[in-house]
Design an enzyme around this catalytic site. Structure first.
Site, PDB file in Angstrom:
ATOM      1  N   LYS A  94       0.858  -1.181   0.000  1.00  0.00           N
ATOM      2  CA  LYS A  94       0.000   0.000   0.000  1.00  0.00           C
ATOM      3  C   LYS A  94       0.895   1.232   0.000  1.00  0.00           C
ATOM      4  O   LYS A  94       1.926   1.252   0.696  1.00  0.00           O
ATOM      5  CB  LYS A  94      -0.879  -0.034   1.268  1.00  0.00           C
ATOM      6  CG  LYS A  94      -1.897   1.077   1.390  1.00  0.00           C
ATOM      7  CD  LYS A  94      -2.786   0.843   2.628  1.00  0.00           C
ATOM      8  CE  LYS A  94      -3.850   1.895   2.825  1.00  0.00           C
ATOM      9  NZ  LYS A  94      -4.747   1.583   3.979  1.00  0.00           N
ATOM     10  N   SER A 139      -9.683   1.596   3.056  1.00  0.00           N
ATOM     11  CA  SER A 139      -8.843   2.395   2.209  1.00  0.00           C
ATOM     12  C   SER A 139      -7.793   1.597   1.431  1.00  0.00           C
ATOM     13  O   SER A 139      -7.232   2.127   0.467  1.00  0.00           O
ATOM     14  CB  SER A 139      -8.130   3.462   3.035  1.00  0.00           C
ATOM     15  OG  SER A 139      -7.239   2.884   3.952  1.00  0.00           O
ATOM     16  N   SER A 160      -9.649  -0.779   7.217  1.00  0.00           N
ATOM     17  CA  SER A 160      -9.112  -0.603   5.865  1.00  0.00           C
ATOM     18  C   SER A 160      -8.391  -1.791   5.265  1.00  0.00           C
ATOM     19  O   SER A 160      -8.078  -1.770   4.079  1.00  0.00           O
ATOM     20  CB  SER A 160      -8.179   0.595   5.830  1.00  0.00           C
ATOM     21  OG  SER A 160      -8.942   1.756   5.726  1.00  0.00           O
TER      22      SER A 160
END
Ligand code: GLN
Length: 482
Positions: free
Chosen positions: A78, A153, A177
């Site tokens: 990420k 997210s 997330s």
């Protein structure tokens, strides 16, 4: 080969049936074929990854695999995790072009374990959101249905794994997330106990809530990655010093006699009927395996969302103060004077959701309101911990859907922050209490994956993964392949 799980790919590689270079090449072919639609990656490290793969192949030839459980395996990150020498954007205009000066501990552990890093993945700006639509840089689609969001997210981290564009990824989870996008994309997402994985080098959002964790194709793969990234780190003052464990140890143990409780507050109103049905079917299968399933009331849960959005925004407002146009990223060049430069750099660099949260958090922490909001929210947090503690006195784990709905369409919630925030109603209490939580695919609703969330007491990841593996075995869920 890109369709294999991490474990299967490792087996092939270590038996000499393939090479890391071939595996990595396969992954890049998949990326090339599907990224125009999926758009999970913000940066792709083709050359570096192939060089890492070649080096891994040299080691494999010599049988030099000691201390390198991920040798030659392509993984992705990420884009809020620092990797020295690479761009780290947090999907924000304010950090576009920022090059990391150092490497996050969890990422370093992947490198030390021999992993090949394929690139960095899209997210909601600064990890604030539940659909990845808050990314200021690109739109990631759900591999199951390109009209729908991948969740957030860690939407890029989930979509890349679901699309077989890497064998696993690391994400971060402040309020859901990792687990919620994993549920939306039909993969496994694990948020470890607060303090088990070092946060050093993760761009901070809500420091008392954030944890790094794996997104993978299987429960076993999540355990393999946790084995690598867990552990004490003196660079993170909230890191907990405990003896290492093998998180794969109990994956095949049966769960007969395990006492599981469905959370009453997360099984009725507010949860889509189709999601409820998929969960019910999963519960039946766990019962068939001998688990005892009851219902437990966790009455403080009704305050969790409100408490979370006070604590998370308060911490975010403090953490994001560092992006001032001086030290990192974007700077407004035409401002006259320092204060104006701060203001304009931030006004231009941050997107609307980030600004909303900075304002909310600054307000909640302000002198006249601190007691009424921030302090009150911290007290609610204690109540939630106590609710869990009472449940865990009687049960091994608590269960719920990971999210109240399956993946929704683009635009469905983006103009209604409250309805977007509600997609984390089931995951947020786990962060408030610092517990480990996992989402495992358990079935389909309307041809879209549904996730089962399991939470256990702190530092009982072995038991968590054991129950998750049992759910996975009996779910009959099949991953899709693009
Ligand atoms: N969706 C939640 C939020 O917007 C959780 C985000 C996260 O876990 N990083 O805050």
């Amino acid at each position: 080969m890109h369709k294999l799980s991490l474990k299967e790919a490792r087996r092939k590689l270590w038996r000499g049936e393939t090479t890391s270079e071939l595996l990595t090449e396969n992954v890049f072919q998949q990326i090339q074929a599907h990224e125009p639609v999926v758009q999970a990656y913000l940066s792709i490290y083709r050359e570096q990854a192939l060089a890492q793969a070649k080096a891994a192949d040299e080691r494999l030839k010599k049988g030099d695999t000691d201390g390198a459980p991920l040798l030659g395996l392509p993984l992705a990150l990420k884009d809020n995790l620092n990797l020295a020498g690479t761009e780290t954007t947090c999907a924000s205009k304010i950090l576009k072009g920022y090059i990391s000066r150092y490497t996050a501990t969890a990422v370093q552990k992947l490198l030390d374990a021999g992993a090949v890093i394929t690139g960095k993945l899209n997210l909601d700006e600064f990890a604030m959101g539940s659909s990845t639509e808050n990314s200021a840089l690109q739109k990631t689609t759900n591999p199951w249905d390109k009209e729908r969001v991948p969740g957030g997210s860690s939407g890029g981290a989930a979509a890349a794994v679901a699309a077989d564009e890497c064998f696993g990824s690391l994400g971060s989870d402040t309020g859901g997330s990792i687990r919620q996008p994993a549920a939306f994309c039909g993969i496994v997402g694990l948020k470890p106990t607060y303090g088990l994985v070092s946060r050093y080098g993760l761009v901070a959002f809500g420091s008392s809530l954030d944890q790094i964790g794996p997104l993978t194709k299987t429960v076993e793969d999540a355990a393999l990655l946790l084995n690598v990234i867990a552990g004490y780190d003196e660079k993170d003052s909230t890191s907990v010093n405990r003896p290492p464990e093998d998180y794969t140890a109990d994956l095949n143990s049966d769960i007969a006699g395990k006492r599981l409780a469905v959370i009453k507050e997360l099984s009725g109103e507010g949860i889509d009927a189709g999601v409820r049905q998929a969960i019910e079917k999963m519960l039946d299968k766990l019962r068939e395996q001998g688990a005892v399933i009851e219902t437990v009331a966790l009455p403080s849960f009704k305050y969790a969302l409100a408490a979370y959005y006070l604590v998370a925004t308060s911490e975010a407002s403090a953490n994001l103060a560092r992006f001032d146009g001086v030290r990192f990223g974007h700077r407004n060049k035409s401002a006259r004077g320092t204060l104006e430069m701060f203001k304009r750099s931030r006004a231009e660099g941050f997107g609307p959701e980030v600004k909303r949260r900075i304002m909310l958090g600054t307000y909640a922490l302000s002198a006249g309101y601190y007691d009424a909001y921030y302090l009150k929210a911290q007290k609610v947090r204690t109540l939630i911990r106590q609710d869990y503690a009472r449940a865990f006195a009687k049960y091994d784990a608590v269960l719920s859907p990971t999210s109240p709905s399956v993946a929704f369409k683009f635009g469905a919630k983006v103009n209604d922050p409250l309805s977007m925030y509600l997609s984390d109603i089931a995951t947020i209490p786990v962060n408030l209490a610092g517990l480990p939580g996992i989402s495992v695919p358990c079935g389909l609703e309307n041809k879209l994956p549904v996730g089962l969330q399991i939470a256990t007491p702190e530092f009982t990841e072995r038991k968590l993964l054991q129950i998750a593996a049992a759910a996975e075995r009996s779910s009959g869920f099949e991953r899709m392949h693009l």
